[in-house]
Design a protein around this motif. Structure first.
Motif, PDB file in Angstrom:
ATOM      1  N   ASP A  78       0.805  -1.219   0.000  1.00 20.68           N
ATOM      2  CA  ASP A  78       0.000   0.000   0.000  1.00 20.68           C
ATOM      3  C   ASP A  78       0.841   1.275   0.000  1.00 20.68           C
ATOM      4  N   GLU A 122       4.063   3.418  -2.071  1.00 19.31           N
ATOM      5  CA  GLU A 122       4.875   3.505  -3.292  1.00 19.31           C
ATOM      6  C   GLU A 122       5.972   4.551  -3.096  1.00 19.31           C
ATOM      7  N   LYS A 176      -1.911   6.087  -3.738  1.00 18.87           N
ATOM      8  CA  LYS A 176      -1.202   5.275  -2.755  1.00 18.87           C
ATOM      9  C   LYS A 176      -0.488   6.155  -1.754  1.00 18.87           C
ATOM     10  N   SER A 233       2.644   7.498   0.087  1.00 14.66           N
ATOM     11  CA  SER A 233       4.023   7.641  -0.365  1.00 14.66           C
ATOM     12  C   SER A 233       4.783   8.521   0.621  1.00 14.66           C
TER      13      SER A 233
END
Length: 367
Positions: free
Chosen positions: A119, A121, A156, A158
């Motif tokens: 989940d 990136e 996502k 990050s």
């Protein structure tokens, strides 16, 4: 006799049939038992491996667990100004996680580990020791915001792993003004002497200009730089903490490696200008020794779902940007005992205050 023979044969057949069923059932039970023992042993082995990776009370802290005296903050600090604290963030889209340093404290490994979560990136993962490092809020501020934010995914979680963010005194307020309370900040703190040596060796590896430099030459230069600025700002060398706010912006990131590990100054600044409940402090030595355990704490802090134990172990089995080359151990890239003592004398008052703040009574960063 003949009249009883059929009944005897029938009885024998029935007996043998029952015995066969019993044996078959027994054999199945034994197989099931052996399978259950195998599964149980596997599970136990996994649990034991995890336990062996960490023992004792964790040194990980969240900022709001600390007894921090906000009266020691400068009057213009975010946490002392309701207008700044309650202002709407300038942008709706921000990286949700900031790993801010310390440089050579394990930031690259931690960023790579978190980037392996389904989940999450990461960005710039192919940049080696610069993975996740954008330096937007420090070295590149205030360049085009859209260019910066376009590096991160939309759908996502990050994060940014710019290690200059710990040391640059303006960064905490900038990130809060741009992103508000939506982001989580993680800082790793490593033994200052070991960090100093490790940082020099990294420079020598990555930059040819440092390849044949002596660590002792750099150390002498940086001690003079630091003491000159202490004197210029009327900082008491014996009790520098009494002048904590005059120490904030002495050097830009990477301009004095001694200053980078005066962690109490930098953490004090972050607590003055960012919500404490959104700051997680990790001990680098604990992270190096028990990466699986600390990694799982980080996932919980940044609200990422827990990972299976075997996956945690697999992910943290790899180290990034760790050096380990033979040339790193050359004498000219190591501190002598006398140099360690000189450096320790500078770090000690700051480390002692840090240990009290973080409740790390059993941690020793001696030479």
């Amino acid at each position: 006799m003949r009249q009883f023979l059929p009944s005897v044969i029938i009885s024998v057949v029935i007996f043998l049939g029952m015995w066969g069923l019993f044996y078959l059932r027994f054999d199945i039970d034994v197989e099931n038992y052996n399978h259950s023992v195998s599964v149980s042993s596997s599970t136990t082995s996994k649990e034991e491996k995890l336990k062996s990776l960490f023992s004792g009370e964790t040194l990980t802290r969240i900022g709001n667990e600390l007894s921090f005296d906000y009266s020691t903050c400068p009057k213009h600090s975010v946490m002392l100004n309701p207008a700044k604290l309650n202002a709407k963030p300038l942008h709706d889209t921000c990286p949700q996680v900031f790993i801010i340093g310390a440089r050579k404290g394990g930031t690259t490994s931690l960023y790579q580990y978190v980037s392996k979560h389904p989940d999450f990136e990461g960005v710039l993962l192919d940049k080696g020791p610069s993975a996740g490092e954008t330096f937007y809020f420090s070295l590149h501020y205030p360049k085009n915001w859209m260019n910066y934010i376009s590096q991160f995914p939309i759908n996502k979680t990050s994060g940014d792993a710019s290690v200059a963010n710990l040391v640059d005194c303006m960064v905490p307020e900038r990130i809060y003004r741009y992103c508000g309370r939506r982001v989580k900040v993680i800082v790793l703190l490593r033994h200052p002497l070991e960090r100093y040596e490790s940082n020099f060796r990294m420079r020598a590896r990555l930059h040819s200009v440092h390849a044949n430099s002596k660590l002792s030459t750099l150390l002498t230069k940086e001690i003079h730089q630091l003491h000159d600025l202490f004197d210029k700002n009327e900082v008491d060398r014996i009790d520098p903490i009494s002048n904590i706010n005059s120490l904030l912006c002495l050097f830009s990131p990477a301009k004095n490696c001694i200053f980078e590990a005066l962690y109490y100054i930098h953490l004090h600044n972050w607590l003055c200008n960012f919500p404490a409940e959104n700051i997680q402090i990790l001990n680098s030595e604990e992270f190096f020794k028990s990466p699986t355990h600390v990694f799982s704490q980080v996932l919980d802090f940044v609200n990422l779902k827990p990972l299976d134990d075997s996956l945690l172990i697999e992910i943290t089995g790899v180290k990034y940007n760790s050096g380990g080359r033979k040339e790193d151990e050359a004498d000219y890239r190591l501190l002598s005992l006398s140099e360690k003592k000189a450096l320790q004398a500078i770090y000690e008052p700051f480390s002692n205050e840090l240990f009290k703040l973080l409740r790390w009574p059993n941690v020793t960063w001696s030479s």
